[in-house]
Scaffold this active site. Structure first.
Site, PDB file in Angstrom:
ATOM      1  N   ASP A  36      -0.485  -5.979  -6.469  1.00  0.00           N
ATOM      2  CA  ASP A  36      -0.405  -7.136  -5.498  1.00  0.00           C
ATOM      3  C   ASP A  36      -1.447  -8.318  -5.600  1.00  0.00           C
ATOM      4  OD1 ASP A  36       0.870  -8.372  -3.322  1.00  0.00           O
ATOM      5  OD2 ASP A  36      -0.109  -7.254  -1.806  1.00  0.00           O
ATOM      6  N   GLY A 126      -1.406   3.887  -6.347  1.00  0.00           N
ATOM      7  CA  GLY A 126      -2.858   3.319  -6.233  1.00  0.00           C
ATOM      8  C   GLY A 126      -3.186   3.577  -4.856  1.00  0.00           C
TER       9      GLY A 126
END
Length: 170
Positions: A36, A126
Site C-alpha cells: 500500500d 504481510g
C-alpha cells in the site's frame, strides 16, 4: 472452462507494466505500509486524491474487507490501481471467503475497467499475518475459477518464500 494465463514474478509490483495493479490496501484508502505504501509513494498524489474522493463519496467509513475500488495509476506504469482490503488472519476463525472475495472483486473491477493484464500482490500475507502458503492456495484457486478472459493475471511476489509458495500452489 479455459484456464486463465496465470504467471509469477519475484519483484516490485510498482514496476509492473500491466493495465492494472491490485493494491493490498487498508480500509482508510489513505496509504500505509508494505504494498500500500509503496504504491502510494511511487504512484504519486493523484492516487491519494482519488482515494480521498472515494472516502468522501462511496466509502465514508472506509473500504470494507473483501471489496475493491479503482483509482488512477498515477505515475505507475499501470493505468489503474485496484484497491482491496484483505482480512487479518485469525487462527480461530476461517476468513478464507473474505480473502477469496478480494481476488474475485478485484477481477470484477478489472473487467469493468477493461483491463486485460492485472498484477496481484500476496494479499494479507504481510502485516495482516495470513500464512503465505494458505494465501497462495486461496489466491491461485480464485484466479483459476474466476480469471477467464484476461490476457494475463500476474502474481508479483516480493521475496523468494512467497514466490515459492505461489509456485507450489500453481
Amino acid at each position: 472452462m479455459p484456464n486463465p494465463n496465470i504467471t509469477l514474478v519475484q519483484g516490485d509490483i510498482t514496476e509492473q507494466d500491466v493495465d492494472a495493479v491490485v493494491n493490498a490496501a487498508n480500509s482508510s484508502l489513505l496509504g500505509g505500509g508494505g504494498v500500500d505504501g509503496a504504491i502510494h509513494r511511487k504512484g504519486g498524489s493523484e492516487i491519494l486524491a482519488e482515494c480521498r474522493s472515494l472516502r468522501a463519496s462511496r466509502y465514508g467509513g472506509g473500504l470494507p474487507v473483501g471489496h475493491a475500488a479503482p483509482t488512477t495509476g498515477g505515475k505507475l506504469l499501470a493505468r489503474w490501481v485496484i484497491h482491496t482490503v484483505g482480512p487479518v488472519w485469525q487462527p480461530d476463525e476461517d476468513r478464507s471467503a473474505l480473502l477469496a472475495s478480494c481476488h474475485r472483486e478485484s477481477l470484477r473491477v478489472a473487467r469493468e475497467l477493461g483491463a486485460r493484464t492485472v498484477a496481484f500482490p500476496a494479499i494479507s500475507t504481510g502485516v495482516f499475518r495470513w500464512p503465505v502458503e494458505d494465501a497462495a492456495r486461496i489466491a491461485v484457486g480464485t484466479l483459476r475459477e474466476e480469471g477467464e478472459g484476461f490476457e494475463e493475471l500476474r502474481f508479483v511476489l516480493f521475496d523468494k518464500r512467497a514466490y515459492d509458495a505461489f509456485a507450489a500452489a500453481l
